[in-house]
Design a protein around this motif. Structure first.
Motif, PDB file in Angstrom:
ATOM      1  N   LEU A 584      19.787  -6.511  44.463  1.00  0.00           N
ATOM      2  CA  LEU A 584      19.657  -7.420  43.291  1.00  0.00           C
ATOM      3  C   LEU A 584      19.311  -8.902  43.990  1.00  0.00           C
ATOM      4  O   LEU A 584      19.289  -9.758  42.703  1.00  0.00           O
ATOM      5  CB  LEU A 584      21.139  -7.522  42.838  1.00  0.00           C
ATOM      6  CG  LEU A 584      21.795  -5.878  42.389  1.00  0.00           C
ATOM      7  CD1 LEU A 584      23.104  -6.077  42.169  1.00  0.00           C
ATOM      8  CD2 LEU A 584      20.932  -5.561  41.213  1.00  0.00           C
ATOM      9  N   ASP A 585      18.985  -9.177  45.019  1.00  0.00           N
ATOM     10  CA  ASP A 585      18.534 -10.294  45.397  1.00  0.00           C
ATOM     11  C   ASP A 585      16.968 -10.374  45.141  1.00  0.00           C
ATOM     12  O   ASP A 585      16.336  -9.931  45.601  1.00  0.00           O
ATOM     13  CB  ASP A 585      18.744 -10.402  46.828  1.00  0.00           C
ATOM     14  CG  ASP A 585      18.713 -11.888  47.521  1.00  0.00           C
ATOM     15  OD1 ASP A 585      18.518 -13.030  46.790  1.00  0.00           O
ATOM     16  OD2 ASP A 585      18.642 -12.066  48.727  1.00  0.00           O
ATOM     17  N   ASN A 586      16.883 -11.780  44.310  1.00  0.00           N
ATOM     18  CA  ASN A 586      15.321 -11.947  44.129  1.00  0.00           C
ATOM     19  C   ASN A 586      14.889 -12.890  45.045  1.00  0.00           C
ATOM     20  O   ASN A 586      13.408 -13.221  44.983  1.00  0.00           O
ATOM     21  CB  ASN A 586      15.157 -12.701  42.801  1.00  0.00           C
ATOM     22  CG  ASN A 586      15.489 -11.567  41.662  1.00  0.00           C
ATOM     23  OD1 ASN A 586      15.408 -10.561  41.859  1.00  0.00           O
ATOM     24  ND2 ASN A 586      16.043 -12.286  40.425  1.00  0.00           N
ATOM     25  N   SER A 587      15.640 -13.317  46.177  1.00  0.00           N
ATOM     26  CA  SER A 587      14.749 -14.153  47.068  1.00  0.00           C
ATOM     27  C   SER A 587      13.672 -13.557  47.991  1.00  0.00           C
ATOM     28  O   SER A 587      12.636 -14.317  48.356  1.00  0.00           O
ATOM     29  CB  SER A 587      15.941 -14.763  48.450  1.00  0.00           C
ATOM     30  OG  SER A 587      16.576 -13.553  48.885  1.00  0.00           O
ATOM     31  N   THR A 588      13.671 -12.226  48.067  1.00  0.00           N
ATOM     32  CA  THR A 588      12.745 -11.808  48.752  1.00  0.00           C
ATOM     33  C   THR A 588      11.304 -11.642  48.054  1.00  0.00           C
ATOM     34  O   THR A 588      10.185 -11.265  48.547  1.00  0.00           O
ATOM     35  CB  THR A 588      13.003 -10.113  49.041  1.00  0.00           C
ATOM     36  OG1 THR A 588      13.678  -9.471  47.974  1.00  0.00           O
ATOM     37  CG2 THR A 588      14.361 -10.500  50.132  1.00  0.00           C
ATOM     38  N   CYS A 589      11.495 -11.866  46.570  1.00  0.00           N
ATOM     39  CA  CYS A 589      10.320 -11.830  45.869  1.00  0.00           C
ATOM     40  C   CYS A 589       9.781 -13.278  45.675  1.00  0.00           C
ATOM     41  O   CYS A 589       8.828 -13.517  44.840  1.00  0.00           O
ATOM     42  CB  CYS A 589      10.608 -11.081  44.245  1.00  0.00           C
ATOM     43  SG  CYS A 589      11.136  -9.383  44.617  1.00  0.00           S
ATOM     44  N   CYS A 605      14.007  -4.327  42.443  1.00  0.00           N
ATOM     45  CA  CYS A 605      14.871  -3.765  43.715  1.00  0.00           C
ATOM     46  C   CYS A 605      14.456  -4.680  44.879  1.00  0.00           C
ATOM     47  O   CYS A 605      14.298  -4.078  46.041  1.00  0.00           O
ATOM     48  CB  CYS A 605      14.777  -2.455  43.849  1.00  0.00           C
ATOM     49  SG  CYS A 605      15.538  -1.267  42.683  1.00  0.00           S
ATOM     50  N   GLY A 606      14.237  -6.144  44.601  1.00  0.00           N
ATOM     51  CA  GLY A 606      13.780  -6.909  45.760  1.00  0.00           C
ATOM     52  C   GLY A 606      12.292  -6.788  46.018  1.00  0.00           C
ATOM     53  O   GLY A 606      11.899  -7.498  47.186  1.00  0.00           O
ATOM     54  N   THR A 607      11.617  -6.026  45.414  1.00  0.00           N
ATOM     55  CA  THR A 607      10.234  -5.842  45.820  1.00  0.00           C
ATOM     56  C   THR A 607       9.234  -6.121  44.490  1.00  0.00           C
ATOM     57  O   THR A 607       9.573  -5.986  43.514  1.00  0.00           O
ATOM     58  CB  THR A 607       9.816  -4.316  46.398  1.00  0.00           C
ATOM     59  OG1 THR A 607      10.884  -4.029  47.293  1.00  0.00           O
ATOM     60  CG2 THR A 607       8.564  -4.178  46.732  1.00  0.00           C
ATOM     61  N   CYS A 608       8.305  -6.961  44.838  1.00  0.00           N
ATOM     62  CA  CYS A 608       7.433  -7.278  44.019  1.00  0.00           C
ATOM     63  C   CYS A 608       6.512  -6.098  43.375  1.00  0.00           C
ATOM     64  O   CYS A 608       5.754  -5.539  44.395  1.00  0.00           O
ATOM     65  CB  CYS A 608       6.513  -8.461  44.410  1.00  0.00           C
ATOM     66  SG  CYS A 608       7.324 -10.225  44.410  1.00  0.00           S
ATOM     67  N   LYS A 609       6.184  -6.053  42.107  1.00  0.00           N
ATOM     68  CA  LYS A 609       5.387  -4.944  41.732  1.00  0.00           C
ATOM     69  C   LYS A 609       4.383  -5.895  41.069  1.00  0.00           C
ATOM     70  O   LYS A 609       4.290  -6.523  39.969  1.00  0.00           O
ATOM     71  CB  LYS A 609       5.895  -4.089  40.758  1.00  0.00           C
ATOM     72  CG  LYS A 609       7.017  -3.501  41.128  1.00  0.00           C
ATOM     73  CD  LYS A 609       6.697  -2.130  42.167  1.00  0.00           C
ATOM     74  CE  LYS A 609       7.883  -1.391  42.646  1.00  0.00           C
ATOM     75  NZ  LYS A 609       7.307  -0.328  43.614  1.00  0.00           N
ATOM     76  N   CYS A 610       3.038  -6.051  41.773  1.00  0.00           N
ATOM     77  CA  CYS A 610       2.013  -6.934  41.295  1.00  0.00           C
ATOM     78  C   CYS A 610       1.252  -6.257  40.199  1.00  0.00           C
ATOM     79  O   CYS A 610       0.890  -5.041  39.846  1.00  0.00           O
ATOM     80  CB  CYS A 610       1.167  -7.289  42.196  1.00  0.00           C
ATOM     81  SG  CYS A 610       1.608  -7.710  43.654  1.00  0.00           S
ATOM     82  N   THR A 611       1.065  -7.135  39.113  1.00  0.00           N
ATOM     83  CA  THR A 611       0.623  -6.893  37.711  1.00  0.00           C
ATOM     84  C   THR A 611      -1.026  -7.154  37.801  1.00  0.00           C
ATOM     85  O   THR A 611      -1.634  -6.422  36.916  1.00  0.00           O
ATOM     86  CB  THR A 611       0.980  -7.625  36.449  1.00  0.00           C
ATOM     87  OG1 THR A 611       1.346  -9.013  36.599  1.00  0.00           O
ATOM     88  CG2 THR A 611       2.730  -7.103  36.136  1.00  0.00           C
ATOM     89  N   GLN A 616      -2.029  -8.842  46.092  1.00  0.00           N
ATOM     90  CA  GLN A 616      -1.177  -7.683  46.690  1.00  0.00           C
ATOM     91  C   GLN A 616      -0.208  -8.513  47.567  1.00  0.00           C
ATOM     92  O   GLN A 616      -0.055  -9.756  47.492  1.00  0.00           O
ATOM     93  CB  GLN A 616      -2.193  -7.035  47.937  1.00  0.00           C
ATOM     94  CG  GLN A 616      -3.097  -6.229  47.436  1.00  0.00           C
ATOM     95  CD  GLN A 616      -4.214  -5.521  48.295  1.00  0.00           C
ATOM     96  OE1 GLN A 616      -4.912  -6.047  48.852  1.00  0.00           O
ATOM     97  NE2 GLN A 616      -3.815  -4.382  48.625  1.00  0.00           N
ATOM     98  N   GLY A 617       0.473  -7.890  48.620  1.00  0.00           N
ATOM     99  CA  GLY A 617       1.529  -8.302  49.530  1.00  0.00           C
ATOM    100  C   GLY A 617       2.831  -8.390  48.933  1.00  0.00           C
ATOM    101  O   GLY A 617       3.002  -8.190  47.597  1.00  0.00           O
ATOM    102  N   PRO A 618       3.931  -8.631  49.661  1.00  0.00           N
ATOM    103  CA  PRO A 618       5.211  -8.724  49.007  1.00  0.00           C
ATOM    104  C   PRO A 618       5.660  -9.605  48.031  1.00  0.00           C
ATOM    105  O   PRO A 618       6.482  -9.427  47.396  1.00  0.00           O
ATOM    106  CB  PRO A 618       5.900  -9.073  50.357  1.00  0.00           C
ATOM    107  CG  PRO A 618       5.029  -9.756  51.455  1.00  0.00           C
ATOM    108  CD  PRO A 618       3.702  -9.250  50.938  1.00  0.00           C
ATOM    109  N   THR A 619       4.776 -10.685  47.907  1.00  0.00           N
ATOM    110  CA  THR A 619       4.989 -11.851  46.916  1.00  0.00           C
ATOM    111  C   THR A 619       3.877 -11.763  46.027  1.00  0.00           C
ATOM    112  O   THR A 619       3.653 -12.700  45.395  1.00  0.00           O
ATOM    113  CB  THR A 619       5.522 -12.978  47.408  1.00  0.00           C
ATOM    114  OG1 THR A 619       4.320 -13.487  48.362  1.00  0.00           O
ATOM    115  CG2 THR A 619       6.815 -13.109  48.200  1.00  0.00           C
TER     116      THR A 619
END
Length: 789
Positions: A584-589, A605-611, A616-619
């Motif tokens: 639930l933590d958005n800090s990783t995004c 779930c703390g992971t970026c889904k790129c639109t 790409q990449g975690p953010t």
């Protein structure tokens, strides 16, 4: 799968606390140093056995047992006597031997918890001017006649030489031949009076005589030794072991003090040992006791020779260091004997008294320069580990950790001694062991106190009402049942644990399975069985719950972010989901621009889904196909692939953010159609005008990948030889051409001039007549005598 199995086996073997199946606190703490016992009365869940109170400390805390409720006694040590080592120097005030200290501490008490080592440091320092007692034990068989003559003046000479080492030196003398029975000697009356042949005057044979008690009077030594006579026997081996045994155990008669004790054993023959006495009908083993009457060994005909092991024990018990002075012929035999007797030395005996003195001094220096620790017999389950710290910082462990070599007078060495107990002795009473340096009288006395019970054991209530009408002792938060009683509260007899009425209460919803097939019904209560992996447990009233059948994520139970209770994950904050794999933590995004997923995706779930498919990449900040990517990574690719460029000195620090993969040529580089993720092709030029080719991409695992061609594409340099040859050839050809042109022009010019000359010649008028003023230069004279012939 292999990793999971290995981890499971490691847990099974490693958690000795659960494997011990402890029924009370004392059993638990004896299982190992990591084990603790939870004394909280409400700690156990339904279905858990009493033994689950015993576990590793961290596991007990994670299961809800507070620190103050965990019984975990620790070992300790206490130094009882710690007299400093003596710093006395030669020439200072004389001290009594008992006032000189070479080892520290002298007495210590250790409280041992099973599996927990207790260590202390032992210090050893060779004292200067330390007293020495030396006893010279000599073979007086006939072959030693010449050596006896050399020894007769040994006393004063040796006293003089030893005074350079110590101011307190004493010397004694003893002699031996052989047992006074057949077949070792001839028992005929004449041979008993004089065993030698011919007119040789020899003394009667004997086993061992203490001729001179230890004394500081060197002249007395010379006098008494001068009165000794050679004897004789029949066989070659001598009865020296009988003599050594008596010298070792007859301390009062020999006059040994608690100082350095040296025994010089001089012979030119071998030795009899245990079992050889049977040749003379002697079968009783040597008893290792003193049997001197009037300074003569009287029981040689009664007791067999001692064994080597028996001698080693007695020499060690009496702190005697042995020097074997033997002839060169028997050196190999006594070298082997030396290897069996600690703190012993071997020297070569020769027909020279000064050689004997040098042999003794050299052997003493060799023996005293090495310190070897030994300990008395250890109680069952107790072990000792030695680590030595010798001169020049040399550290040794194992068997070599017991000793230090090349120690000079005044040198100080230390030993780290670690004592560990496994379990408790049957009696549980304190034990005493001793550690001492071989050949020295000083020792460390260690009292071992074993921690076999918890502190809460003292507060136990016998026949407590909490244990079903007094059927057990209530201690440390649990009932310790009397013999014949079972159950958590000792509520059942051991003869009544399997009745049908009791089994009925162990079936869930009146089903057929007892304790869900995960336990046994004891006294009408389910006691859940244990798993092979001690970290996995069944629980619940009917053993219907467990802590290992929850959802997994990343091959971890509850994703490693929660605990499994009754087959449901209880997630830690801020995790959620059936396997606690959704954060639930958005800090990783959060991107570097403080936007969620760089504004180009959503956080799930703390992971970026790129639109945006380009990012790409975690953010969602990585764009491998955007302009400028090639220039951005050029320097790092250059330094990692070719070791050049501006970042070659900081390459390891600044350029380890991508995986580098080298390929042979450009055809091997990933192509956009081959990969399932965007790939950027780059072509860059270095400082030498060489081109290098690479691709940059972020793979499906969000790892940055760079494929680079491992060879540079450099422009070809000029071929110097053809150029020089061409220039030279050009110059030559041009020169020849110029010469030809010049020659041609000259020919044309000459021809024109000649033609002009010819033309003018033809047009001239004056050349047809004669010159009027011309006069011939020839005069003709006719000879009158000339007749024309």
């Amino acid at each position: 799968m292999v990793g999971v199995l290995c981890c499971s086996n490691a847990q099974k073997e490693g958690n000795e606390c659960i494997s011990a199946n402890a029924k009370y606190c004392g059993q638990c703490i004896q299982a190992g140093a990591k084990c603790g016992w939870c004394t909280d009365p409400d700690f156990l869940k339904q279905g858990e056995t009493v033994s689950t109170r015993c576990d590793e400390l961290q596991s007990l805390k994670s299961r809800g047992c507070k620190d103050e409720m965990i019984a975990n006694p620790r070992g300790e040590q206490k130094i009882l006597k710690n007299k400093m080592v003596t710093n006395r120097r030669k020439g200072t005030d004389k001290l009594r031997p008992e006032d000189i200290t070479q080892i520290q501490p002298q007495k210590i008490s250790l409280n041992l918890r099973s599996g927990e080592p207790q260590s202390f440091t032992l210090k050893f320092k060779r004292a200067e001017d330390y007293p020495i007692d030396l006893y010279y034990l000599m073979d007086l068989s006939y072959s030693m006649k010449d050596d006896l003559e050399n020894v007769k003046n040994l006393g004063t000479s040796l006293m003089l030489e030893m005074s350079k080492i110590t101011s307190d030196f004493r010397i004694g003398f003893g002699s031996f031949v052989e047992k006074t029975v057949m077949p070792y000697i001839s028992t005929t009356p004449a041979k008993l009076l004089n065993p030698c042949t011919g007119d040789q005057n020899c003394t009667s044979p004997f086993s061992y005589k203490n001729v001179l008690k230890l004394t500081s009077d060197g002249k007395k030594f010379n006098t008494l030794v001068g009165q000794q006579h050679i004897s004789g026997n029949l066989d070659s081996p001598e009865g020296g072991f009988d003599a050594i045994m008596q010298v070792a155990v007859c301390g009062e008669q020999i006059g040994w003090r608690n100082v350095t004790r040296l025994l010089v054993f001089s012979t030119d023959a071998g030795f009899h040992f245990a079992g050889d006495g049977k040749l003379g009908g002697i079968v009783l083993p040597n008893d290792g006791k003193c049997h001197l009457e009037n300074n003569v060994y009287t029981m040689s005909h009664y007791y067999d020779y001692p064994s080597i092991a028996h001698l080693v024990q007695k020499l060690s018990d009496n702190n005697i260091q042995t020097i074997f002075a033997v002839t060169e012929e028997f050196q190999p035999v006594y070298q082997e004997l030396k290897n069996l007797i600690p703190k012993s030395a071997v020297g070569t005996l020769s027909a020279n008294s000064s050689n004997v003195i040098n042999l003794i001094i050299d052997a003493y220096n060799s023996l005293s320069s090495e310190v070897i620790l030994e300990n008395s017999k250890l109680p069952e389950g107790v072990s000792i580990i030695y680590t030595s710290r010798c001169k020049n910082g040399i550290i040794s462990e194992g068997e070599n950790g017991r000793k230090c070599s090349n120690i000079s007078i005044g040198d100080e060495v230390t030993f780290n001694i670690s004592v560990t107990s496994k379990g408790c002795p049957k009696q549980g009473k304190p034990e005493t062991i001793k550690i001492k340096p071989l050949g020295f009288t000083e020792e460390v006395e260690i009292t071992l106190n074993f921690i076999c019970e918890c502190e809460c054991h003292k507060d136990g209530i016998e026949n407590s009402d909490l244990c079903h009408f007094g059927n057990g002792t209530y201690e440390c938060g649990a009932c310790k049942c009397n013999d014949g009683r079972v159950g958590r509260f000792c509520e059942c007899s051991s003869h009544e644990v399997a009745t049908e009425d009791m089994d009925r209460t162990c079936r869930k919803d009146n089903g057929t399975d007892i304790c869900s097939n995960n336990g046994e019904c004891v006294c009408g209560t389910c006691e859940c069985k244990k798993r092979e992996n001690p970290e996995e447990r069944y629980s619940g009233q009917y053993c219907q719950c467990d802590n290992f059948n929850c959802d997994r994520s990343g091959n971890k139970l509850c994703g490693g972010h929660g605990r499994c209770e009754c087959r449901v994950c209880i997630c830690d904050y801020p995790w959620t989901g059936s396997a606690c794999d959704c954060s639930l933590d958005n800090s990783t995004c959060m991107a570097s621009n403080k936007q969620i997923c760089n504004g180009r995706g959503t956080c799930e779930c703390g992971t970026c889904k790129c639109t945006d498919p380009k990012f790409q990449g975690p953010t969602c900040e990585t764009c491998p196909t955007c302009p400028g990517v090639c220039t951005e990574h050029k320097e790092c690719v250059q330094c990692r692939a070719f070791g050049t460029g501006e970042k070659k000195d900081t390459c390891e620090r600044d350029c380890s953010y991508f995986n580098l993969i080298k390929v042979k040529d450009r055809n091997k580089l990933p192509q956009p159609n081959d990969a399932s993720y965007p790939v950027m092709h780059c072509k860059e030029r270095d400082a030498n005008d060489c081109w290098f080719y690479y691709t940059y991409a972020v793979n499906n695992n969000t790892e940055k990948e760079v494929h680079v061609v491992d060879t540079l594409d450099c422009p070809a340099g000029p071929d110097i030889i053809p150029i020089v040859a061409g220039v030279v050839a050009g110059i030559v050809l041009i020169g020849l051409a110029l010469l030809l042109i010049w020659k041609l022009l000259m020919i044309i010019h000459d021809r024109r001039e000649f033609a002009k000359f010819e033309k003018e010649k033809m047009n001239a008028k004056w050349d047809t007549g004669e010159n009027p003023i011309y006069k011939s230069a020839v005069t003709t004279v006719v000879n009158p005598k000339y007749e024309g012939k």
